[in-house]
Design a protein around this motif. Structure first.
Motif, mmCIF file in Angstrom:
data_model
loop_
_atom_site.group_PDB
_atom_site.id
_atom_site.type_symbol
_atom_site.label_atom_id
_atom_site.label_comp_id
_atom_site.label_asym_id
_atom_site.label_seq_id
_atom_site.Cartn_x
_atom_site.Cartn_y
_atom_site.Cartn_z
ATOM 1 N N GLY A 15 1.139 -1.219 0.110
ATOM 2 C CA GLY A 15 -0.019 0.441 0.095
ATOM 3 C C GLY A 15 0.620 1.496 -0.198
ATOM 4 O O GLY A 15 -0.119 1.968 0.004
ATOM 5 N N ALA A 16 2.368 0.963 -0.006
ATOM 6 C CA ALA A 16 3.158 2.534 -0.126
ATOM 7 C C ALA A 16 2.884 3.704 -1.243
ATOM 8 O O ALA A 16 2.256 3.311 -2.490
ATOM 9 C CB ALA A 16 4.147 1.801 0.028
ATOM 10 N N THR A 17 3.003 4.767 -1.384
ATOM 11 C CA THR A 17 2.732 5.835 -1.668
ATOM 12 C C THR A 17 4.236 5.656 -2.890
ATOM 13 O O THR A 17 5.140 5.518 -2.588
ATOM 14 C CB THR A 17 2.918 6.866 -1.561
ATOM 15 N N ILE A 18 3.588 5.637 -4.128
ATOM 16 C CA ILE A 18 4.677 5.813 -5.374
ATOM 17 C C ILE A 18 3.877 6.428 -6.441
ATOM 18 O O ILE A 18 2.842 6.954 -6.577
ATOM 19 C CB ILE A 18 4.693 4.725 -6.443
ATOM 20 N N LEU A 19 5.466 7.290 -7.069
ATOM 21 C CA LEU A 19 5.634 8.088 -8.346
ATOM 22 C C LEU A 19 5.816 7.420 -9.224
ATOM 23 O O LEU A 19 6.885 6.875 -9.126
ATOM 24 C CB LEU A 19 5.990 9.716 -7.621
ATOM 25 N N ASP A 20 4.380 7.604 -10.332
ATOM 26 C CA ASP A 20 5.402 6.923 -11.564
ATOM 27 C C ASP A 20 5.691 8.359 -12.473
ATOM 28 O O ASP A 20 4.608 9.146 -13.305
ATOM 29 C CB ASP A 20 3.947 5.886 -12.294
ATOM 30 N N ALA A 21 7.276 8.855 -11.872
ATOM 31 C CA ALA A 21 7.842 10.373 -13.242
ATOM 32 C C ALA A 21 7.955 10.119 -14.184
ATOM 33 O O ALA A 21 8.780 9.292 -14.535
ATOM 34 C CB ALA A 21 8.979 10.681 -12.031
ATOM 35 N N GLY A 22 7.662 10.490 -15.004
ATOM 36 C CA GLY A 22 7.108 9.996 -16.533
ATOM 37 C C GLY A 22 5.981 8.689 -16.932
ATOM 38 O O GLY A 22 7.291 7.703 -17.254
ATOM 39 N N CYS A 23 5.524 8.844 -16.718
ATOM 40 C CA CYS A 23 4.728 7.639 -16.684
ATOM 41 C C CYS A 23 4.571 7.495 -18.317
ATOM 42 O O CYS A 23 3.714 5.579 -18.392
ATOM 43 C CB CYS A 23 3.001 7.799 -15.969
ATOM 44 N N GLY A 24 4.291 7.893 -18.977
ATOM 45 C CA GLY A 24 4.388 7.433 -20.210
ATOM 46 C C GLY A 24 3.221 7.500 -20.641
ATOM 47 O O GLY A 24 2.477 8.180 -20.490
ATOM 48 N N SER A 25 2.583 5.911 -20.735
ATOM 49 C CA SER A 25 1.315 5.543 -21.383
ATOM 50 C C SER A 25 0.500 5.248 -20.597
ATOM 51 O O SER A 25 -0.483 4.801 -20.749
ATOM 52 C CB SER A 25 2.182 3.932 -22.223
#
Length: 183
Positions: A15-25
């Motif tokens: 359940g951790a918080t994730i930033l998908d930085a430059g997530c593209g598609s």
């Protein structure tokens, strides 16, 4: 992508918080969301951001790496094949902003085309890094420690001769002491 996800996700609590930085598609944001993580997707391209939002079912923040202003918000940041579009001279500032966005003891995954230097290909700008180049950049960041670096072949058809530098980096809660050189 599972072999790349595993070292990163193994460092995060459920359940951790994730930033998908430059997530593209939005491929990776969707995969993390389906695994039960709280995902924020970010993409600098408005066109890609709209496509990603449809694909991953999440709102996508339109923001450049150079404009990140989150503070201690994420347990993990996933920057897969996205920082390679940042000019080399701007990478130290971007790594600083990424470190600020991580909670203490958070982890950052980055990948770059394996090599050294900047180039243009197909009208797009690329910054290539090898392990030494990445270590040199991160040497300027006293709270970022490389946990693991590895090289993988590109899995896309027709690109088996292309290589990727992958790295898992930890945001230390306390600045590390400078390493002494062996003499």
């Amino acid at each position: 992508m599972s072999p790349l996800y595993a070292p990163f996700l193994d460092k995060l609590a459920p359940g951790a918080t994730i930033l998908d930085a430059g997530c593209g598609s939005g491929r990776d944001a969707l995969a993390f969301r389906e695994r039960g993580f709280a995902v924020t997707a970010m993409e600098p391209s408005p066109v890609l951001a709209r496509m990603a939002a449809v694909h991953c079912g999440l709102p996508v923040v339109i923001r450049r790496f150079q404009d990140l202003d989150w503070h201690a918000r994420f347990d993990g940041i996933w920057a897969c094949a996205s920082l390679l579009h940042v000019p080399l001279a701007e990478l130290p500032g971007v790594f600083h902003r990424l470190a600020q966005a991580l909670r203490p003891d958070g982890v950052l995954y980055v990948s770059f085309k394996y090599g050294r230097g900047e180039r243009e290909h197909g009208g797009r700008r690329f910054t290539d890094l090898d392990g030494v180049g990445l270590a040199d950049l991160l040497g300027l960041m006293p709270r970022l420690e490389i946990l693991k670096t590895w090289v993988t072949a590109d899995c896309r058809q027709g690109r088996s001769d292309e290589w990727w530098l992958n790295s898992l980096i930890k945001h230390q809660s306390v600045a590390m002491r400078p390493r002494r050189s062996a003499s």
